[in-house]
Write a protein that holds these residues in place. Sequence first.
Motif, short mmCIF file in Angstrom:
data_model
loop_
_atom_site.label_atom_id
_atom_site.label_comp_id
_atom_site.label_asym_id
_atom_site.label_seq_id
_atom_site.Cartn_x
_atom_site.Cartn_y
_atom_site.Cartn_z
N LEU A 1 -4.36 15.30 4.40
CA LEU A 1 -5.70 14.96 3.93
C LEU A 1 -6.35 13.99 4.91
N HIS A 2 -7.41 14.42 5.56
CA HIS A 2 -8.14 13.58 6.50
C HIS A 2 -9.30 12.92 5.77
N LYS A 3 -9.26 11.60 5.69
CA LYS A 3 -10.28 10.87 4.93
C LYS A 3 -11.69 11.08 5.49
N SER B 1 -23.62 11.04 8.76
CA SER B 1 -24.28 12.16 9.41
C SER B 1 -23.38 13.38 9.45
N ILE B 2 -23.87 14.48 8.91
CA ILE B 2 -23.11 15.73 8.96
C ILE B 2 -22.98 16.20 10.40
N LYS B 3 -24.01 15.98 11.20
CA LYS B 3 -23.97 16.37 12.61
C LYS B 3 -22.87 15.61 13.34
N ASP B 4 -22.75 14.32 13.08
CA ASP B 4 -21.69 13.53 13.72
C ASP B 4 -20.31 13.97 13.27
N MET B 5 -20.20 14.32 11.98
CA MET B 5 -18.91 14.76 11.45
C MET B 5 -18.46 16.05 12.14
N LEU B 6 -19.39 16.95 12.40
CA LEU B 6 -19.05 18.21 13.04
C LEU B 6 -18.61 18.02 14.49
N ARG B 7 -18.96 16.88 15.06
CA ARG B 7 -18.60 16.60 16.45
C ARG B 7 -17.36 15.72 16.58
N TYR C 1 -8.26 29.45 -1.37
CA TYR C 1 -8.90 30.63 -0.78
C TYR C 1 -9.29 30.34 0.67
N LEU C 2 -9.86 29.17 0.93
CA LEU C 2 -10.23 28.79 2.29
C LEU C 2 -9.00 28.65 3.18
N ILE C 3 -7.95 28.09 2.61
CA ILE C 3 -6.70 27.93 3.37
C ILE C 3 -6.13 29.30 3.76
N GLN C 4 -6.18 30.23 2.82
CA GLN C 4 -5.66 31.57 3.09
C GLN C 4 -6.48 32.30 4.14
N LEU C 5 -7.73 31.87 4.33
CA LEU C 5 -8.56 32.43 5.40
C LEU C 5 -8.25 31.81 6.75
N GLY C 6 -7.37 30.81 6.73
CA GLY C 6 -6.96 30.18 7.99
C GLY C 6 -7.52 28.79 8.23
N HIS C 7 -8.27 28.25 7.30
CA HIS C 7 -8.87 26.93 7.48
C HIS C 7 -7.90 25.82 7.11
N LYS C 8 -7.77 24.82 7.98
CA LYS C 8 -6.93 23.66 7.71
C LYS C 8 -7.75 22.37 7.70
N HIS C 9 -8.89 22.40 8.32
CA HIS C 9 -9.78 21.23 8.33
C HIS C 9 -10.99 21.56 7.46
N ILE C 10 -10.88 21.22 6.19
CA ILE C 10 -11.91 21.56 5.22
C ILE C 10 -12.64 20.29 4.80
N CYS C 11 -13.95 20.30 4.97
CA CYS C 11 -14.76 19.15 4.56
C CYS C 11 -15.06 19.26 3.06
N PHE C 12 -14.86 18.18 2.35
CA PHE C 12 -15.10 18.12 0.91
C PHE C 12 -16.33 17.25 0.67
N PRO D 1 -13.39 14.68 15.82
CA PRO D 1 -12.11 15.30 15.46
C PRO D 1 -11.52 14.62 14.22
N PRO D 2 -10.85 15.37 13.34
CA PRO D 2 -10.79 16.85 13.38
C PRO D 2 -12.07 17.43 12.76
N ALA D 3 -12.79 18.20 13.56
CA ALA D 3 -14.03 18.81 13.08
C ALA D 3 -13.71 19.86 12.02
N PRO D 4 -14.48 19.90 10.94
CA PRO D 4 -14.21 20.90 9.88
C PRO D 4 -14.55 22.31 10.33
N THR D 5 -13.75 23.25 9.88
CA THR D 5 -14.05 24.67 10.11
C THR D 5 -14.62 25.32 8.86
N ALA D 6 -14.58 24.58 7.74
CA ALA D 6 -15.15 25.06 6.48
C ALA D 6 -15.64 23.86 5.69
#
Length: 262
Positions: free
Chosen positions: A213-215, A230-236, A173-184, A238-243
């Motif tokens: 799959l980005h580890k 740190s979630i803050k560091d992860m968001l900064r 569902y997230l992929i169909q919305l256009g997301h390719k960098h998804i944080c799990f 690359p590749p930063a998650p969009t979802a």
Amino acid sequence: MAKIKLIDVANLAGVSKSTASQYLNGRFEYMSQHTKDRIAEAVKELDYVPNPIARSLKSDKTKTIGVIVRDITGFDTSRVLRGIDDFCKNGEYNVIIYNTDFDPEVEARSIRALYQLRVDGIIISSSGNNQHLLQDYSENGLPIVEFQLEHDDTNKNIIISDYKQAAFDATEYLIQLGHKHICFLTQNFENVKSRNERYQGFVSALAKHNIPLHKNLIQYWHRETGFQNSIKDMLRSPPAPTAIFTQHLAITTDLLTQFNQE
């Protein structure tokens, strides 16, 4: 206040203890109405309440189900408890609930307590740390059903969702919305089949759509210490998650708390 015993009821009614017991267990077809009335009056006058444990020793049934959960306030757990309680009420069964707060020692004490209370069965969301105890009691004839999580050494009688398909559908569902960098965001899934199946569903959806799959987008959370990184560091980075795809309500709550602190 003195405890009223069955013999007290029998003496007041002028019948034998055996006759009083037969009456209380509903086996009074052979009794005269006069005898039944005397016993009923004695029960009422003495305010006698049968001992459920003593009765269970004779009948081998307590009409009681024990339930052990890790967090009674959890959304899914509370709904499951409501379903168990509603079903048991319809069957005139009682429910005893233990909350472990994710502590394996508390869980072990709860299992032993329910076994000693001679419950007719146990429903448990297990930590996976007391499988030997559950196995021993199961082999002794106590019906045990597990739910929510499946561990590697879970043997039988477990009810869980199709976590792999659910994670696949959510990721797609997230992929169909256009997301390719998804944080799990997940807890450690070593020896926990249910968590590992969520991960496998996530990976399968990425593979279906040829997304690498980005580890560094696989982040771990621990109930005591929070996020491994740190979630803050992860968001900064690359590749930063969009979802972000979280695997547990507690993880989502912690994540939102961190965002609100920004």
